[in-house]
Design an enzyme around this catalytic site. Structure first.
Site, PDB file in Angstrom:
ATOM      1  N   LYS A  22       1.344  -1.215  -0.179  1.00  0.00           N
ATOM      2  CA  LYS A  22      -0.050  -0.067  -0.343  1.00  0.00           C
ATOM      3  C   LYS A  22       0.432   1.193   0.137  1.00  0.00           C
ATOM      4  O   LYS A  22       0.773   2.384  -0.552  1.00  0.00           O
ATOM      5  CB  LYS A  22      -0.796  -0.329   1.253  1.00  0.00           C
ATOM      6  CG  LYS A  22      -1.539   1.250   1.719  1.00  0.00           C
ATOM      7  CD  LYS A  22      -2.404   0.661   2.525  1.00  0.00           C
ATOM      8  CE  LYS A  22      -2.579   2.494   4.348  1.00  0.00           C
ATOM      9  NZ  LYS A  22      -3.108   3.480   3.630  1.00  0.00           N
ATOM     10  N   ARG A  92      -5.887  10.572   4.066  1.00  0.00           N
ATOM     11  CA  ARG A  92      -5.399  11.967   4.013  1.00  0.00           C
ATOM     12  C   ARG A  92      -3.658  11.416   3.519  1.00  0.00           C
ATOM     13  O   ARG A  92      -3.597  12.405   2.970  1.00  0.00           O
ATOM     14  CB  ARG A  92      -4.757  10.565   5.817  1.00  0.00           C
ATOM     15  CG  ARG A  92      -3.659  11.174   6.293  1.00  0.00           C
ATOM     16  CD  ARG A  92      -3.820  12.727   6.987  1.00  0.00           C
ATOM     17  NE  ARG A  92      -2.306  13.193   7.432  1.00  0.00           N
ATOM     18  CZ  ARG A  92      -1.587  13.594   6.782  1.00  0.00           C
ATOM     19  NH1 ARG A  92      -1.324  12.511   5.573  1.00  0.00           N
ATOM     20  NH2 ARG A  92      -0.035  14.265   7.002  1.00  0.00           N
ATOM     21  N   CYS A 116      -5.147  13.538  11.855  1.00  0.00           N
ATOM     22  CA  CYS A 116      -6.104  12.256  11.179  1.00  0.00           C
ATOM     23  C   CYS A 116      -6.138  10.975  12.896  1.00  0.00           C
ATOM     24  O   CYS A 116      -6.121  11.338  13.893  1.00  0.00           O
ATOM     25  CB  CYS A 116      -5.336  11.504  10.326  1.00  0.00           C
ATOM     26  SG  CYS A 116      -3.822  10.397  10.462  1.00  0.00           S
ATOM     27  N   ARG A 121      -0.299  14.686  12.001  1.00  0.00           N
ATOM     28  CA  ARG A 121       0.346  14.669  10.964  1.00  0.00           C
ATOM     29  C   ARG A 121       0.118  16.608   9.829  1.00  0.00           C
ATOM     30  O   ARG A 121      -0.275  16.112   8.717  1.00  0.00           O
ATOM     31  CB  ARG A 121      -0.597  13.767   9.739  1.00  0.00           C
ATOM     32  CG  ARG A 121      -0.364  11.956  10.967  1.00  0.00           C
ATOM     33  CD  ARG A 121      -1.264  11.507   9.667  1.00  0.00           C
ATOM     34  NE  ARG A 121      -0.425  10.691   8.686  1.00  0.00           N
ATOM     35  CZ  ARG A 121      -0.529   9.071   8.461  1.00  0.00           C
ATOM     36  NH1 ARG A 121      -1.512   8.662   8.903  1.00  0.00           N
ATOM     37  NH2 ARG A 121       0.390   8.768   7.354  1.00  0.00           N
ATOM     38  N   ILE A 123       1.667  18.765   7.259  1.00  0.00           N
ATOM     39  CA  ILE A 123       2.655  18.766   5.881  1.00  0.00           C
ATOM     40  C   ILE A 123       3.809  19.860   5.545  1.00  0.00           C
ATOM     41  O   ILE A 123       3.684  20.085   4.512  1.00  0.00           O
ATOM     42  CB  ILE A 123       1.643  18.421   4.860  1.00  0.00           C
ATOM     43  CG1 ILE A 123       0.771  19.790   4.523  1.00  0.00           C
ATOM     44  CG2 ILE A 123       0.573  17.602   4.924  1.00  0.00           C
ATOM     45  CD1 ILE A 123      -0.641  19.703   3.729  1.00  0.00           C
ATOM     46  N   LEU A 125       6.893  19.680   6.280  1.00  0.00           N
ATOM     47  CA  LEU A 125       8.590  19.613   5.316  1.00  0.00           C
ATOM     48  C   LEU A 125       8.125  19.309   4.326  1.00  0.00           C
ATOM     49  O   LEU A 125       8.554  19.681   3.562  1.00  0.00           O
ATOM     50  CB  LEU A 125       8.453  18.240   5.775  1.00  0.00           C
ATOM     51  CG  LEU A 125       8.932  18.453   7.821  1.00  0.00           C
ATOM     52  CD1 LEU A 125       9.476  16.086   7.868  1.00  0.00           C
ATOM     53  CD2 LEU A 125      10.014  18.840   7.875  1.00  0.00           C
ATOM     54  N   ASP A 306       3.744   1.244  11.733  1.00  0.00           N
ATOM     55  CA  ASP A 306       2.624   0.337  11.265  1.00  0.00           C
ATOM     56  C   ASP A 306       2.882  -0.925  11.784  1.00  0.00           C
ATOM     57  O   ASP A 306       1.221  -2.063  11.836  1.00  0.00           O
ATOM     58  CB  ASP A 306       3.053   0.429  10.293  1.00  0.00           C
ATOM     59  CG  ASP A 306       2.701   1.849   9.051  1.00  0.00           C
ATOM     60  OD1 ASP A 306       2.229   2.437   9.915  1.00  0.00           O
ATOM     61  OD2 ASP A 306       2.365   1.938   8.056  1.00  0.00           O
TER      62      ASP A 306
END
Ligand code: UD1
Length: 419
Positions: A22, A92, A116, A121, A123, A125, A306
């Site tokens: 994924k 997301r 989320c 999370r 953004i 960067l 994960d």
């Protein structure tokens, strides 16, 4: 709402073939926008995050045909750089379209992704790096507009953290930029190398992927290409942890075992025997697992965040006490409250979870909080005595291809119900 009904207590046994990644598929699909020729992709998993990505590509003007795990993407008709809010919200990681759309059309307009389930999370960067390449960025009223009417220019980008998504976004944006881009402190995950292999197959000049410094020499055009996505190390590791928590014996085929090294280390510490072949891993679990030294999530090649939830679930039935430290995402223990319903003994203190192994788990009725947390609940249910229900499994559908069928083929008693 869809649910799983799981009668636990059966040892998993048999073989499973690992799905495609994924984490690789999503940026690779986004990168198809860079090329106005047809791209052939293989091993794309049948998961709802891919469906959401396909919806965005189609909206942007791509023509897509899908047959099983094979996908053809023709991006010659891309006509807009604007992604509507409802499509952004479905996934997301749709921020990964930013670099690709900007490079192709000179303008990207997206809604700012909110927090989320697993953390804020941000953004920042991504945006700092894209602005280094010469994009103008307007960020107001929940919308982010990036423009580069004259095209992007190669630049030196140093990431303050080796973010996977930011590294991918810059790599994609830099492929058609003028001159050389150098990314320092780049993420080194295998999915970064897979993206580089795909970009290079289309004629890009990316070197150093998988190392901390990635160089991209801009090219004028890309050409048609074919690429096979790497196996999903997280899905593979989840099946091995499922074998371990049930005291089973499971072989996962179609894997790249080197990608699972830190996970295999923990599975072995917990008492499972592991046999590694060139493209498969066999796990034989003992009657009772044992506790492990601290599990600390880290960027690759460290222990992957994960797989933290499934491995924490596994430790719930081990003998002794283990400590888990989550260093990547700040809210990645939401599933713990649900695991406790099975009789798991876990205390969470900030980034640390202390897991005291229980003799057994009991059936419970639970709700999935997020993708990997959902996998942790399924694992607990497989080990628990009696029939458990795992509700709201749409999160699991985002990342695991036909999870109930995969588990049933390994001797699990699991049924999917739709309401
Ligand atoms: C990707 C994976 C996700 C995996 C993660 C880390 C996808 C769809 N997702 O997510 O499954 O858990 O890599 O291996 O591929 N951060 C910032 N600012 C930014 C970007 C990131 O502060 O601009 C922070 C994040 O909040 C997080 C950390 O950096 O705390 C790591 O995030 P990152 O590596 O970017 O993960 P993703 O690419 O979002």
């Amino acid at each position: 709402m869809s649910s799983y009904k799981i009668c636990g207590g059966r040892a998993l046994k048999g073989e499973s073939f690992c799905q495609g990644s994924k984490t690789s598929s999503l940026p690779i699909l986004a990168a198809c926008i860079l090329c106005d020729r047809t791209v052939e992709l293989d091993n794309i998993p049948d998961i709802t995050d891919v469906d959401a990505t396909v919806k965005i590509l189609t909206w942007l003007g791509c023509r897509i045909t899908r047959s099983g795990r094979h996908m053809t993407v023709d991006a010659s008709g891309v006509h807009t750089g604007e992604i509507p809010d409802d499509l952004m919200r479905e996934m997301r990681s749709s921020v990964i379209f930013l670099g690709a759309v900007l490079a192709r059309t000179g303008r990207a307009l997206i809604s700012a992704p909110g927090g989320c389930e697993i953390g804020l999370r941000p953004i920042d960067l991504h945006l700092n790096a894209i602005s280094k390449l010469g994009a103008q960025i307007e960020n107001s009223a929940g919308k982010i507009e990036c423009t580069a009417p004259e095209g992007l220019k190669g630049a030196s980008v140093t990431l303050s953290f080796p973010s996977v998504g930011a590294t991918e976004n810059v790599m994609i944006a830099a492929v058609l930029a003028q001159g050389e881009t150098v990314i320092r402190n780049a993420a080194r995950e295998p999915e970064i190398s897979d993206l580089a292999d795909f970009l290079n197959a289309m004629g890009a000049k990316v070197s150093g992927a998988g190392e901390s410094t990635v160089r991209i020499e801009g090219v004028k055009r890309l050409h048609a290409a074919a690429h096979t996505v790497i196996p999903d190390r997280i899905a593979g590791a989840t099946l091995l942890a499922a074998g371990a928590i049930t005291g089973g014996s499971v072989r996962v085929r179609g894997l790249i075992p080197a990608h699972l090294e830190p996970v295999i280390d923990i599975l072995e510490q917990a008492g499972s025997e592991i046999e590694i072949r060139s493209d498969s891993v066999l796990l034989r679990a003992p009657q009772r697992l044992r506790c492990v030294k601290t599990v600390r999530t880290m960027p690759y090649p460290g222990f992957p965040t994960d797989i933290q939830p499934p491995v924490t679930a596994m430790l719930c039935v081990s003998r002794g006490t283990s400590v888990v430290i989550e260093t990547i995402f700040e809210s990645r223990y939401k599933y713990v409250g649900e695991l406790v319903r099975f009789g798991a003994k876990i205390r969470v203190d900030g980034r640390m979870a202390v897991v005291e192994g229980a003799d057994r788990l009991y059936a419970a009725n639970t709700v999935t909080p997020d993708l990997r947390g959902g996998a942790a609940l399924v694992l607990a249910a497989l080990a628990a005595e009696g029939e458990s229900t795992v509700n709201d499994i749409r999160h699991i559908d985002r990342g695991y291809e036909d999870f109930s069928r995969t588990l049933a083929a390994l001797n699990a008693d699991v049924r999917r119900t739709e309401e």
